[in-house]
Every structure is written in structure tokens, then in C-alpha cells.
Design a protein around this motif. Structure first.
Motif, PDB file in Angstrom:
ATOM      1  N   ASP A   1      41.295  43.120  67.028  1.00 23.23           N
ATOM      2  CA  ASP A   1      42.578  42.954  66.345  1.00 23.23           C
ATOM      3  C   ASP A   1      42.871  44.214  65.531  1.00 23.23           C
ATOM      4  O   ASP A   1      42.056  44.613  64.692  1.00 23.23           O
ATOM      5  CB  ASP A   1      42.502  41.715  65.440  1.00 23.23           C
ATOM      6  CG  ASP A   1      43.848  41.390  64.795  1.00 23.23           C
ATOM      7  OD1 ASP A   1      44.870  41.992  65.180  1.00 23.23           O
ATOM      8  OD2 ASP A   1      43.870  40.524  63.891  1.00 23.23           O
TER       9      ASP A   1
ATOM     10  N   ILE B   1      33.649  37.506  61.389  1.00 22.98           N
ATOM     11  CA  ILE B   1      34.688  38.537  61.354  1.00 22.98           C
ATOM     12  C   ILE B   1      34.042  39.824  60.857  1.00 22.98           C
ATOM     13  O   ILE B   1      33.359  39.837  59.826  1.00 22.98           O
ATOM     14  CB  ILE B   1      35.862  38.162  60.428  1.00 22.98           C
ATOM     15  CG1 ILE B   1      36.416  36.775  60.781  1.00 22.98           C
ATOM     16  CG2 ILE B   1      36.970  39.219  60.527  1.00 22.98           C
ATOM     17  CD1 ILE B   1      37.515  36.292  59.816  1.00 22.98           C
TER      18      ILE B   1
ATOM     19  N   TYR C   1      44.099  32.603  59.084  1.00 24.02           N
ATOM     20  CA  TYR C   1      44.642  32.583  60.444  1.00 24.02           C
ATOM     21  C   TYR C   1      43.531  32.739  61.491  1.00 24.02           C
ATOM     22  O   TYR C   1      43.497  32.036  62.495  1.00 24.02           O
ATOM     23  CB  TYR C   1      45.665  33.712  60.587  1.00 24.02           C
ATOM     24  CG  TYR C   1      46.333  33.744  61.941  1.00 24.02           C
ATOM     25  CD1 TYR C   1      47.425  32.930  62.209  1.00 24.02           C
ATOM     26  CD2 TYR C   1      45.856  34.568  62.962  1.00 24.02           C
ATOM     27  CE1 TYR C   1      48.038  32.937  63.452  1.00 24.02           C
ATOM     28  CE2 TYR C   1      46.456  34.592  64.205  1.00 24.02           C
ATOM     29  CZ  TYR C   1      47.556  33.778  64.448  1.00 24.02           C
ATOM     30  OH  TYR C   1      48.152  33.784  65.677  1.00 24.02           O
ATOM     31  N   ARG C   2      42.640  33.665  61.229  1.00 27.49           N
ATOM     32  CA  ARG C   2      41.582  33.919  62.218  1.00 27.49           C
ATOM     33  C   ARG C   2      40.644  32.724  62.357  1.00 27.49           C
ATOM     34  O   ARG C   2      40.106  32.486  63.443  1.00 27.49           O
ATOM     35  CB  ARG C   2      40.800  35.179  61.839  1.00 27.49           C
ATOM     36  CG  ARG C   2      41.601  36.433  62.086  1.00 27.49           C
ATOM     37  CD  ARG C   2      40.920  37.669  61.534  1.00 27.49           C
ATOM     38  NE  ARG C   2      41.700  38.869  61.839  1.00 27.49           N
ATOM     39  CZ  ARG C   2      41.487  40.049  61.284  1.00 27.49           C
ATOM     40  NH1 ARG C   2      40.517  40.202  60.403  1.00 27.49           N
ATOM     41  NH2 ARG C   2      42.241  41.084  61.618  1.00 27.49           N
TER      42      ARG C   2
ATOM     43  N   HIS D   1      44.716  45.549  62.748  1.00 28.65           N
ATOM     44  CA  HIS D   1      45.416  45.036  61.557  1.00 28.65           C
ATOM     45  C   HIS D   1      46.202  46.191  60.918  1.00 28.65           C
ATOM     46  O   HIS D   1      45.894  46.658  59.825  1.00 28.65           O
ATOM     47  CB  HIS D   1      44.359  44.486  60.589  1.00 28.65           C
ATOM     48  CG  HIS D   1      44.888  43.760  59.404  1.00 28.65           C
ATOM     49  ND1 HIS D   1      45.318  42.458  59.450  1.00 28.65           N
ATOM     50  CD2 HIS D   1      45.058  44.132  58.108  1.00 28.65           C
ATOM     51  CE1 HIS D   1      45.715  42.065  58.250  1.00 28.65           C
ATOM     52  NE2 HIS D   1      45.575  43.080  57.415  1.00 28.65           N
TER      53      HIS D   1
ATOM     54  N   THR E   1      44.944  36.444  56.469  1.00 28.60           N
ATOM     55  CA  THR E   1      44.376  36.861  57.756  1.00 28.60           C
ATOM     56  C   THR E   1      43.100  36.073  58.069  1.00 28.60           C
ATOM     57  O   THR E   1      42.885  35.643  59.204  1.00 28.60           O
ATOM     58  CB  THR E   1      44.078  38.376  57.734  1.00 28.60           C
ATOM     59  OG1 THR E   1      45.261  39.066  57.321  1.00 28.60           O
ATOM     60  CG2 THR E   1      43.668  38.875  59.097  1.00 28.60           C
TER      61      THR E   1
ATOM     62  N   ASP F   1      37.871  43.685  63.477  1.00 35.70           N
ATOM     63  CA  ASP F   1      39.061  44.250  62.846  1.00 35.70           C
ATOM     64  C   ASP F   1      38.784  45.734  62.692  1.00 35.70           C
ATOM     65  O   ASP F   1      37.908  46.133  61.917  1.00 35.70           O
ATOM     66  CB  ASP F   1      39.221  43.535  61.488  1.00 35.70           C
ATOM     67  CG  ASP F   1      40.382  44.034  60.626  1.00 35.70           C
ATOM     68  OD1 ASP F   1      40.641  45.249  60.591  1.00 35.70           O
ATOM     69  OD2 ASP F   1      41.000  43.183  59.950  1.00 35.70           O
TER      70      ASP F   1
ATOM     71  N   HIS G   1      44.848  42.051  70.145  1.00 34.60           N
ATOM     72  CA  HIS G   1      45.984  41.715  69.277  1.00 34.60           C
ATOM     73  C   HIS G   1      46.334  42.876  68.371  1.00 34.60           C
ATOM     74  O   HIS G   1      45.476  43.687  68.032  1.00 34.60           O
ATOM     75  CB  HIS G   1      45.647  40.507  68.394  1.00 34.60           C
ATOM     76  CG  HIS G   1      45.330  39.275  69.178  1.00 34.60           C
ATOM     77  ND1 HIS G   1      46.299  38.478  69.718  1.00 34.60           N
ATOM     78  CD2 HIS G   1      44.146  38.729  69.525  1.00 34.60           C
ATOM     79  CE1 HIS G   1      45.721  37.481  70.364  1.00 34.60           C
ATOM     80  NE2 HIS G   1      44.424  37.615  70.265  1.00 34.60           N
TER      81      HIS G   1
ATOM     82  N   VAL H   1      35.689  38.151  65.631  1.00 40.76           N
ATOM     83  CA  VAL H   1      36.875  38.997  65.505  1.00 40.76           C
ATOM     84  C   VAL H   1      36.418  40.350  64.982  1.00 40.76           C
ATOM     85  O   VAL H   1      35.705  40.421  63.982  1.00 40.76           O
ATOM     86  CB  VAL H   1      37.906  38.382  64.536  1.00 40.76           C
ATOM     87  CG1 VAL H   1      39.073  39.349  64.329  1.00 40.76           C
ATOM     88  CG2 VAL H   1      38.414  37.049  65.063  1.00 40.76           C
TER      89      VAL H   1
ATOM     90  N   PHE I   1      41.883  31.400  65.822  1.00 41.18           N
ATOM     91  CA  PHE I   1      40.889  31.961  66.759  1.00 41.18           C
ATOM     92  C   PHE I   1      39.559  31.215  66.701  1.00 41.18           C
ATOM     93  O   PHE I   1      38.687  31.442  67.520  1.00 41.18           O
ATOM     94  CB  PHE I   1      40.618  33.435  66.440  1.00 41.18           C
ATOM     95  CG  PHE I   1      41.800  34.352  66.617  1.00 41.18           C
ATOM     96  CD1 PHE I   1      42.713  34.163  67.640  1.00 41.18           C
ATOM     97  CD2 PHE I   1      41.980  35.444  65.767  1.00 41.18           C
ATOM     98  CE1 PHE I   1      43.789  35.030  67.809  1.00 41.18           C
ATOM     99  CE2 PHE I   1      43.053  36.309  65.924  1.00 41.18           C
ATOM    100  CZ  PHE I   1      43.960  36.100  66.945  1.00 41.18           C
TER     101      PHE I   1
ATOM    102  N   ALA J   1      37.218  31.724  64.543  1.00 39.20           N
ATOM    103  CA  ALA J   1      36.227  32.783  64.381  1.00 39.20           C
ATOM    104  C   ALA J   1      34.969  32.260  63.700  1.00 39.20           C
ATOM    105  O   ALA J   1      35.034  31.575  62.683  1.00 39.20           O
ATOM    106  CB  ALA J   1      36.820  33.916  63.543  1.00 39.20           C
TER     107      ALA J   1
END
Ligand code: ARG
Length: 572
Positions: free
Chosen positions: A157, A331, A321-322, A159, A318, A119, A254, A117, A326, A328
Motif C-alpha cells: 500500500d 502491518i 481500515y487495514r 500511503h 489507516t 506500507d 493499493h 500490509v 484487509f 491485517a
């Protein structure tokens, strides 16, 4: 195919292990001085030291283990025990011919693809995106492109900061101060104006501040009117951001902003408390790091005394969730270095919680004005990204018109866009991201030096060679004979096959300037080659090799710039 440095590393390390009986890295690198060959293994000294051996003797024994049929180079020992490799020109020629036949320029996908991911960008709603967000956007986009090209599953993503105390003030300002015309015209600017005005009023008049807090509380409780206003702020901000992203050719998979995580925040704090990771202290709930000498004394506040959650709480949700959604493995946060402490605390808290993907804060320095201080407008305001991009395009257009007054308006517009935006992006990407850098229009738009226009110009120049020769559709033939004879031809081909190493180095360090530096060296080696040798007028044997060198240089520049998020033009 593996890169040549990977191959040399592998073979030399095997030889070291065969001689010493212990695995040790060969530490193969390109040589700094081509006089000493093309690659150098530096690992023998350390291996010798570990066994208390004479390094030159050990190097001799290692060389005896190297198999010339599996290594396309010659070698010798230099200095106290370096091994120098000189690539075989015939192998080099065959290799670049094979690369030319490959869509991926000979770059393998990584053997272990990860879900990563990224960010990045993450501007705040109701505030215009300013120059501070440009670095995150440009660096994050480039890293995502490189990682994706290497075969990772990349999830981008945005954010966005779409939840927070600014909305209380925004709502008060909207009701009491809004200029509807200005809002229709440039919503972000008007939102910023009212936000600042209410902020100032609140400082002078506690009643205004209280009102803003009250509106915020209502919004947080789901009051329909305030929620509708919040949606409106979101929508107009989103439109303005989208316009900037379109100009930059940046997209996201996202847009899971801070507000998305709202419903999860009470659960996060609850879990941290149950697990004994967070506790009440002076009314606030905090994670303490007593057993961590670096972070001890800087508690991570996850819930304030008044019950409000924070940036920290959202970032913990976050990560959860990731990882859960996802899956992940990694990240990457491309965020200003000034947030370093936040990310250290965040990562430490997440690890204690049991969320353990690889977490990396990719920080960056500040953009400075020509005076060496953080860049501002003449009025002392932060520079807005959209205005900056306008100026870049205008300046690029003026330069192009100057150079070639016969260009049509359409041609000028295309050049202005590709060169102007490319110059701004590249000026950022070619810097070591950790350093501050001085923003200079003249430098970034120069056709000489490590700039986007320089690379774009070399690309266009190569395309014009093919046009002049009426060879627009020229393609290298499979297995064609390649004769690399002149030093400039060899240097250029050797630079080409370093592309894979450059990309892997970007992956390892999250530093796009390594790719920029690679491209600059390539373009410079191309220019030296092209100054020394004719291409179209060369006799047949040399001609097809040189056309291949031109063709590949153009493809590397095109691909490399594309991975940096920068376009090219067929003519300039
Ligand atoms: N909106 C924040 C800012 O402008 C950046 C957010 C970065 N991403 C994150 N997950 N914290 O400072």
C-alpha cells in the motif's frame, strides 16, 4: 522440507527435554569456524545451569538421546558443552539434487500464513520524489517480495502524502506564479518551484500566508475549482511517480493515500474521546500516555485547535481500515527512523483503541554523500530520484562499454538498466538498514566486493559455462548421483542449504541485508570452487555434480536477487 538448522534444533531440543524433563531451546547455529563442524548447539550450557548440572555431563546424556537414523550428521562435544554437528556429505548431495528438482528451491511455505500490509515508499504529492524516499521504496519492495515468497498474503500500500497544508500554497502558486511551459515539461519540478516560492512569500507577507490558508480551507470544504486543481496535481504527480516505479520494477496493490481517509477522521477523534482515550487540552484534542513511562509527556495530537486533523489522525484511521477491511494480522511501516516517536505513539494509541495487529516500524538511516553528510546536489538541493537513476545507468553503461567495446547499443542499454538500477538497489539493501550509509558510485558499481554487479557477473559467468558446453538446456535428472568430495564442493553445497534460514531471518528481523549477505557468501564460495575445479573438462562422475553446483548457484542467485527486486542478465 524444514531447513537443516530447524531439524537439528528440533531433535536437539527434544533430547534436552528428554534428559532434563524441561523444554529448552537448543540454540542451533552455523559454526563460525568450519573446523568445528557445520552447526553448533549452544543451548546445553543454559540448560545445565538451570539444573545446576555439569554441562559436559549433560551434553553426554543428550548425545545419548540423539538418533543417528533421523539426523543426517555426526556430532561431538566441544569446549564446556557445545554440541557440534558435521553434515553427512551423502545426505547433502541427495538434498541438493532434491532441491534442484523443486521450483521453490526446497523452501516451504510458512505453516501459518499471515495477512501482512506493507506500507512503503509513500512520497508526498506535489513534491518530487527525492533520494530520501528511495530507501523506503527499495527496502519495502524487497521485504514484500520475501514475505510473499514465504507464503504470506502480502498487501502493498502506497500511503502517499496527498493531503495537507502544501495544497493551499500550491493553489495560490498555480494561480499567480505558474509557468505553463515548465509545468507541461516537468510538472513536479514546476510544482516544487511554485510551492517554495509561495512558502517564501508567505513568510515575508502575512497576506500571502492568509490567502494560502483560505485556499486550503476552501479545498477542504470541497470547493469545486480547488478540488479540480487538486485532482490535476494528483494526476501529474502520479504519472511522474509511476515512471520512477516502472524503472525500479516496483508495484503496489493499493494507493490509499492520506486523502482517502479524510471522511473517517471526525469519527476516529469522536471514538477516541468517547472511549476516554483522547481529551481536550489547550484547545487541541490529544491522546496522553500518563501510564506509559516512555511516552508520558509526549501527547499525540489528533485534532488541532482550528479543527484540522493531522498525520496522526490519518494513521489511526489507516490502521482501523487495514484491520477492518484487509484483516491485517501484521502491518509493516517502512519509514525513516526519524519518525520513530510518531510510530511509537501511533502503535500505543492503536493498542489502547483495541486494534491489535502486530505493528512494526521498519526504520532506516540516512544516505550520506561521499563527504559523510546527508546527500545533496552540488547546489545543496536534495537529489531527485529520477536524476540519480539516470546517472546510475549512464555510469553502468560507460563501464560496460569500457570492458567490452564490441557490445551493440541495445546490449549496452540492457546492461546499463539492469546493472545500474541493480547497483543502486543493492547498495542500499546490503546495509544494515538502521545505519546511515555513504553513497559511493565506485563502490556500488564495482565488479568485486559485495555489490549487485558482482552477483550479476557470477550469474552471467555460470550461464556462459553452459553456453560454452552447449548445455543451455541441461537439467539435473531426478535422483542423480551427487559426489561432493572436494572441500570447495562441500562448502558451496552447505551454503546453498542455508537459503531457507536466511529468508526466515529476513522475515524475523525485516532486514534484507541478511539475504544480500547470503548471496555474497554463496557467490564467493562459488568462485573458490570454480577456481579450484574444472567443470566442462572434468571426468564424467565429477562433471555432473559440478554442473549441478553451477546450475543451482545460478538459480539461487537469480531467485535471491529477484527477491531483492534485482534483475540478472544471461551475458554481461
Ligand atoms: N508521506 C510520509 C513522508 O514522506 C510517509 C508516510 C509513511 N506511512 C505512514 N502510514 N505514515 O514522510
Amino acid at each position: 522440507m524444514p531447513t537443516i538448522s530447524q531439524l537439528l534444533e528440533e531433535k536437539t531440543a527434544q533430547a534436552i527435554a528428554a534428559v532434563t524433563g524441561a523444554a529448552a531451546p537448543a540454540l542451533v547455529q552455523p559454526t563460525a569456524n568450519p573446523q568445528f563442524g557445520d552447526y553448533q548447539a549452544n543451548g546445553v550450557m543454559a540448560a545445565a545451569k538451570a539444573r545446576k548440572m555439569n554441562p559436559r555431563t549433560l551434553a553426554q546424556q543428550i548425545l545419548a538421546q540423539l538418533d543417528p537414523t533421523t539426523i543426517p550428521a555426526t556430532w561431538d562435544i566441544a569446549g564446556p558443552g557445545f554440541i557440534n554437528f558435521r553434515l553427512d556429505p551423502v545426505w547433502l548431495g541427495r538434498t541438493i539434487a532434491a532441491i534442484a528438482a523443486d521450483e521453490r528451491l526446497g523452501i516451504d511455505s510458512v505453516s501459518q500464513a499471515e495477512t501482512i500490509v506493507v506500507d512503503f515508499s509513500a512520497p508526498n504529492i506535489a513534491k518530487p520524489m527525492h533520494v530520501g524516499h528511495i530507501r523506503s521504496t527499495i527496502i519495502g519492495d524487497a521485504l514484500s517480495r520475501v514475505l510473499r515468497f514465504l507464503g504470506h498474503r502480502v498487501i502493498t500500500d502506497n500511503h502517499v502524502g496527498d493531503w495537507g497544508t502544501q495544497f493551499g500554497m500550491m493553489i495560490v502558486g498555480y494561480r499567480t506564479l505558474l509557468n505553463r511551459e515548465a509545468f507541461a515539461d516537468d510538472p513536479l519540478a514546476e510544482m516544487e518551484r511554485i510551492y517554495k516560492a509561495v512558502q517564501a512569500q508567505g513568510k515575508a507577507d502575512p497576506a500571502v500566508a492568509a490567502q494560502a490558508r483560505e485556499e486550503l480551507a476552501k479545498l477542504q470544504k470541497g470547493d469545486p475549482e480547488n478540488t479540480a486543481l487538486w485532482h490535476e496535481f494528483m494526476a501529474v504527480s502520479r504519472q511522474a511517480f509511476d515512471r520512477v516505479y516502472a524503472r525500479l520494477h516496483v508495484g503496489f496493490d493499493h494507493w490509499l493515500g492520506e486523502s482517502f481517509y479524510n471522511p473517517m477522521l471526525p469519527g476516529v477523534v469522536q471514538t477516541l474521546q468517547t472511549k476516554g482515550l483522547a481529551r481536550l487540552s489547550e484547545g487541541a484534542i490529544c491522546v496522553f500516555y500518563e501510564d506509559d513511562p516512555e511516552l508520558n509527556g509526549t501527547p499525540f495530537i489528533v485534532q488541532k485547535q482550528d479543527g484540522a486533523f493531522l498525520y496522526a489522525t490519518t494513521d489511526l484511521a489507516t490502521i482501523q481500515y487495514r484491520v477492518d477491511t484487509f484483516h491485517a494480522d501484521r502491518i509493516i511501516y517502512v519509514v525513516d527512523s526519524r519518525q520513530q516517536l510518531h510510530f511509537k505513539q501511533l502503535f500505543a494509541a492503536a493498542r489502547r483503541w483495541g486494534y491489535a495487529p502486530q505493528l512494526e516500524h521498519v526504520g532506516f538511516g540516512t544516505i550520506l554523500g561521499e563527504d559523510g553528510r546527508p546527500i545533496k546536489t552540488r547546489e545543496g538541493e536534495p537529489i531527485k530520484l529520477a536524476a540519480l537513476l539516470d546517472e546510475a545507468e549512464e555510469r553502468a553503461r560507460a563501464i560496460a562499454r569500457d570492458k567490452n567495446p564490441s557490445l551493440s547499443e541495445d546490449e549496452l542499454a540492457a546492461i546499463a538498466h539492469v546493472v545500474g538500477i541493480g547497483a543502486v538497489k543493492y547498495a542500499d539493501l546490503m546495509q544494515n538498514r538502521l545505519a546511515d550509509y555513504r553513497f559511493s558510485w565506485d563502490k556500488m558499481l564495482a565488479l568485486e566486493g559485495n555489490t549487485a554487479p558482482y552477483l550479476q557477473y557470477v550469474y552471467a559467468r555460470i550461464r556462459s559455462i553452459f553456453r560454452r558446453g552447449e548445455l543451455e538446456d541441461w537439467q539435473p535428472t531426478l535422483g542423480m548421483d551427487v559426489y561432493l568430495r572436494a572441500p570447495e564442493e562441500l562448502d558451496l553445497a552447505k551454503q546453498m542449504i542455508r537459503f531457507g534460514d536466511a529468508l526466515l531471518e529476513v522475515e524475523r528481523t525485516n532486514k534484507p541485508n541478511i539475504l544480500a549477505g547470503y548471496l555474497y557468501d554463496l557467490a564467493t564460495k562459488f568462485n573458490l570452487f570454480y577456481q579450484a575445479h574444472s567443470v566442462l573438462k572434468a571426468e564424467e562422475e565429477a562433471r555432473s555434480t559440478r554442473l549441478l553446483l553451477c546450475h543451482l548457484t545460478a538459480r539461487y542467485i537469480h531467485k535471491g536477487l529477484e527477491l531483492l527486486g534485482i534483475e540478472t542478465l544471461e551475458a554481461m
